[in-house]
Design an enzyme around this catalytic site. Sequence first.
Site, PDB file in Angstrom:
ATOM      1  N   HIS A  84       0.817  -1.215   0.000  1.00 10.05           N
ATOM      2  CA  HIS A  84       0.000   0.000   0.000  1.00 10.05           C
ATOM      3  C   HIS A  84       0.855   1.271   0.000  1.00 10.05           C
ATOM      4  O   HIS A  84       0.442   2.299  -0.547  1.00 10.05           O
ATOM      5  CB  HIS A  84      -0.979  -0.032   1.177  1.00 10.05           C
ATOM      6  CG  HIS A  84      -2.159  -0.920   0.904  1.00 10.05           C
ATOM      7  ND1 HIS A  84      -3.300  -0.476   0.269  1.00 10.05           N
ATOM      8  CD2 HIS A  84      -2.354  -2.237   1.127  1.00 10.05           C
ATOM      9  CE1 HIS A  84      -4.152  -1.477   0.135  1.00 10.05           C
ATOM     10  NE2 HIS A  84      -3.602  -2.557   0.643  1.00 10.05           N
ATOM     11  N   HIS A  89       5.917 -13.937   6.255  1.00  8.98           N
ATOM     12  CA  HIS A  89       6.468 -12.803   7.003  1.00  8.98           C
ATOM     13  C   HIS A  89       5.498 -12.329   8.068  1.00  8.98           C
ATOM     14  O   HIS A  89       5.842 -12.177   9.230  1.00  8.98           O
ATOM     15  CB  HIS A  89       6.815 -11.659   6.047  1.00  8.98           C
ATOM     16  CG  HIS A  89       7.557 -10.535   6.719  1.00  8.98           C
ATOM     17  ND1 HIS A  89       6.937  -9.587   7.501  1.00  8.98           N
ATOM     18  CD2 HIS A  89       8.883 -10.228   6.721  1.00  8.98           C
ATOM     19  CE1 HIS A  89       7.845  -8.738   7.965  1.00  8.98           C
ATOM     20  NE2 HIS A  89       9.027  -9.097   7.510  1.00  8.98           N
ATOM     21  N   HIS A 133      15.047 -13.881   7.316  1.00  8.87           N
ATOM     22  CA  HIS A 133      13.999 -14.529   8.106  1.00  8.87           C
ATOM     23  C   HIS A 133      14.085 -16.052   7.979  1.00  8.87           C
ATOM     24  O   HIS A 133      13.962 -16.774   8.974  1.00  8.87           O
ATOM     25  CB  HIS A 133      12.616 -14.050   7.660  1.00  8.87           C
ATOM     26  CG  HIS A 133      12.258 -12.695   8.183  1.00  8.87           C
ATOM     27  ND1 HIS A 133      12.245 -12.400   9.537  1.00  8.87           N
ATOM     28  CD2 HIS A 133      11.882 -11.567   7.549  1.00  8.87           C
ATOM     29  CE1 HIS A 133      11.883 -11.141   9.701  1.00  8.87           C
ATOM     30  NE2 HIS A 133      11.670 -10.614   8.521  1.00  8.87           N
TER      31      HIS A 133
END
Length: 297
Positions: free
Chosen positions: A125, A182, A244
């Site tokens: 966004h 995530h 990650h």
Amino acid sequence: MQRAIGLLVLTMMLAVALPMPANDAAAGGYGHSSAPEKIGILLVAFGSSEASAQVSFENIDKKVKTAYPGIPVRWAYTSHIIRAKLLKKGLHLDSPAVALAKMQDEKFTHVAVQSLHTIGGEEFHDLRRTVEAFKTMGGIRRIVLGYPLIAEQTDMERAVNAIMKVIPKSRRADEAVVLMGHGTHHPANAFYAALMFQIQLKDPNIFVGTVEGYPGIGLITDLLLQKKIDKAYLMPFMSVAGDHAKNDMAGEGDDSWKSVLSRAGIDCEVILKGTAEYDDFVDIWVGHLTGSLNHFQ
């Protein structure tokens, strides 16, 4: 380019975020120009500072250039932290705003901006607001923003099928597959739980968790123990097998997913491959890009 960036900053200060259209992530442009048509593609990823993760981006780049060999391709990373880390290594990656400003200076009249994010969360966004600002500026005649990997039900179904295809052949039906997403505090985080629901309709021992959202590894561990599962394959559900995946999922630290599950008596086998290393996932992104480019016809 400095003038373009200055105008962008002013425009973004005045812009009001609009809700996402139902069928087109963001398309538009204002005014007309007699300049010859020049189409470009801007691929936008969160980014990664891990050298080994670049194989994912290279695969996407190759697939896009194969599909559209006559269209110039540019790249941008949305994460300023990743860009700063890379800069210290002597590698420069543009932000989406800088990349679009450069493309404007290069006289691109039509730009297909393709998000390489997994869901339409905060990063997506932010990217959409940047695209909206450039549309308002009017320097580029037409800009279209393509959806991330999973944006609607058709994407979800394709992602489920892609997951089923990449599960290791050696895995038994009574063993789990745990996918690490995530996660985000953005409402779009609900896509992860929806994905787990839909994939468990095909295989009840495949689970989807997140690092920074819901479901977390604590809940996933409880679900595995309830089913008396003693082995799990850990796989990243991220475009790249970056920090990650290597540390939060497969690391030796006490709070890594591998460590948490191992302490619970669950043997873990790690698969360090990002989704963008598999063509079936990349094809979803390329399909969104195709939809964007069709707006230019």
